[in-house]
Design a protein around this motif. Sequence first.
Motif, short mmCIF file in Angstrom:
data_model
loop_
_atom_site.label_atom_id
_atom_site.label_comp_id
_atom_site.label_asym_id
_atom_site.label_seq_id
_atom_site.Cartn_x
_atom_site.Cartn_y
_atom_site.Cartn_z
N PRO A 126 10.89 -14.07 -21.87
CA PRO A 126 10.76 -12.71 -21.32
C PRO A 126 12.09 -12.00 -21.16
O PRO A 126 12.16 -10.77 -21.25
CB PRO A 126 10.09 -12.95 -19.95
CG PRO A 126 9.46 -14.28 -20.05
CD PRO A 126 10.34 -15.08 -20.95
N LEU A 127 13.16 -12.75 -20.92
CA LEU A 127 14.48 -12.14 -20.73
C LEU A 127 15.05 -11.61 -22.04
O LEU A 127 15.82 -10.64 -22.05
CB LEU A 127 15.44 -13.16 -20.12
CG LEU A 127 16.82 -12.65 -19.72
CD1 LEU A 127 16.70 -11.58 -18.64
CD2 LEU A 127 17.68 -13.81 -19.22
N HIS A 128 14.66 -12.23 -23.16
CA HIS A 128 15.17 -11.82 -24.47
C HIS A 128 14.00 -11.63 -25.43
O HIS A 128 13.76 -12.48 -26.31
CB HIS A 128 16.14 -12.87 -25.02
CG HIS A 128 17.41 -12.97 -24.25
ND1 HIS A 128 18.40 -12.02 -24.33
CD2 HIS A 128 17.84 -13.90 -23.34
CE1 HIS A 128 19.40 -12.36 -23.53
NE2 HIS A 128 19.08 -13.49 -22.92
N PRO A 129 13.27 -10.53 -25.31
CA PRO A 129 12.12 -10.31 -26.20
C PRO A 129 12.49 -10.29 -27.67
O PRO A 129 11.66 -10.63 -28.53
CB PRO A 129 11.56 -8.95 -25.75
CG PRO A 129 12.64 -8.32 -24.93
CD PRO A 129 13.42 -9.44 -24.33
N GLU A 130 13.74 -9.94 -27.99
CA GLU A 130 14.17 -9.93 -29.39
C GLU A 130 14.26 -11.36 -29.96
O GLU A 130 14.29 -11.54 -31.17
CB GLU A 130 15.53 -9.23 -29.53
CG GLU A 130 16.75 -10.01 -29.05
CD GLU A 130 16.96 -10.00 -27.53
OE1 GLU A 130 18.04 -10.47 -27.10
OE2 GLU A 130 16.07 -9.51 -26.79
N ASN A 131 14.27 -12.35 -29.09
CA ASN A 131 14.37 -13.74 -29.51
C ASN A 131 13.10 -14.53 -29.17
O ASN A 131 13.04 -15.74 -29.34
CB ASN A 131 15.59 -14.40 -28.83
CG ASN A 131 15.95 -15.77 -29.36
OD1 ASN A 131 15.99 -16.75 -28.62
ND2 ASN A 131 16.21 -15.87 -30.66
N ALA A 132 12.07 -13.80 -28.74
CA ALA A 132 10.87 -14.46 -28.21
C ALA A 132 10.04 -15.17 -29.27
O ALA A 132 9.18 -15.98 -28.94
CB ALA A 132 9.99 -13.43 -27.49
N GLY A 133 10.31 -14.88 -30.56
CA GLY A 133 9.57 -15.55 -31.61
C GLY A 133 10.28 -16.75 -32.20
O GLY A 133 9.79 -17.37 -33.14
N ALA A 134 11.43 -17.10 -31.63
CA ALA A 134 12.28 -18.14 -32.23
C ALA A 134 11.87 -19.54 -31.79
O ALA A 134 12.67 -20.31 -31.26
CB ALA A 134 13.74 -17.88 -31.88
N TYR A 135 10.62 -19.89 -32.05
CA TYR A 135 10.14 -21.22 -31.67
C TYR A 135 10.77 -22.32 -32.50
O TYR A 135 10.82 -23.47 -32.07
CB TYR A 135 8.62 -21.28 -31.85
CG TYR A 135 7.84 -20.63 -30.73
CD1 TYR A 135 7.39 -21.37 -29.65
CD2 TYR A 135 7.55 -19.27 -30.77
CE1 TYR A 135 6.67 -20.78 -28.62
CE2 TYR A 135 6.83 -18.67 -29.76
CZ TYR A 135 6.39 -19.43 -28.68
OH TYR A 135 5.69 -18.84 -27.66
N TYR A 136 11.26 -21.98 -33.71
CA TYR A 136 11.69 -23.01 -34.65
C TYR A 136 13.07 -22.76 -35.25
O TYR A 136 13.44 -23.42 -36.20
CB TYR A 136 10.65 -23.16 -35.76
CG TYR A 136 9.27 -23.46 -35.22
CD1 TYR A 136 8.93 -24.76 -34.84
CD2 TYR A 136 8.34 -22.45 -35.03
CE1 TYR A 136 7.68 -25.05 -34.31
CE2 TYR A 136 7.08 -22.73 -34.49
CZ TYR A 136 6.76 -24.03 -34.14
OH TYR A 136 5.53 -24.30 -33.60
#
Length: 248
Positions: free
Chosen positions: A36-46
């Motif tokens: 939540p703090l970095h929505p621009e990185n929220a998809g970086a699961y892998y």
Amino acid sequence: VFRKSGYQTAHIGKWHTGIDSGWGRDWDHQIVWNRPLHPENAGAYYERQILSIDGVEKEVDGYPADNYTQWACDFIKGAHRDSSKPWYLWLCYGSVHGPSKPAARHKGMYKDADVPLPADILPPRPGKPDYLNKTQSWTKSKSGDIVAMKSGEAFGDESGRKATLFADWVRQVNECVPAIDEGVGKLLQALRDSGQFENTLVIYSADQGFGMGEHGFRTKLAPYDATYRSPLIVSMPSGVSQGKVCRH
């Protein structure tokens, strides 16, 4: 609660319940991927993640599940904690969440695996409510294959856009699992090697199940066994009966 009771506390991995992850208040040691703090990185699961390591932010490369495992093993073995105190570790893997990208060493691991087709992946579904037709996530292509269409998952699911074959999607999701299996094995071995295995309570769980074609689902949001059944495994050799199953 554990911290107030004298435990050294640590949290490693995913966080997505508000921007306050509790560093310094709840955790003596924390390596957190604060989505939540970095929505621009929220998809970086892998891939590369923006992490806060004991309050200091940095970008970290590598396969996140492997990173989390290594940092957790370090903590178990005594890093970042007072060895005279008992400890509590909350380890939160992000796998196998969509877009479900396996580690390179596991990609293609199940490419030849048989994938059973759920009986009611497509309508009609006698005895089931009509609203399932509105949450239908799979369709039959002109060639007769079962392929992905839009699902109830608003984040991370790329299979609908790519019209991924059902069998290929199931294989890809499951190829993300071995990294977790390996990680748990390393954690337990770290406990054994450090002489803590017998006296450590290990609880393995998840936040939900996931509908993998059952009732037409490709989602976790529904009142059905496939979507809400979560794993719950409890182990402590010195205090919990081994090999027992509670059906309740």
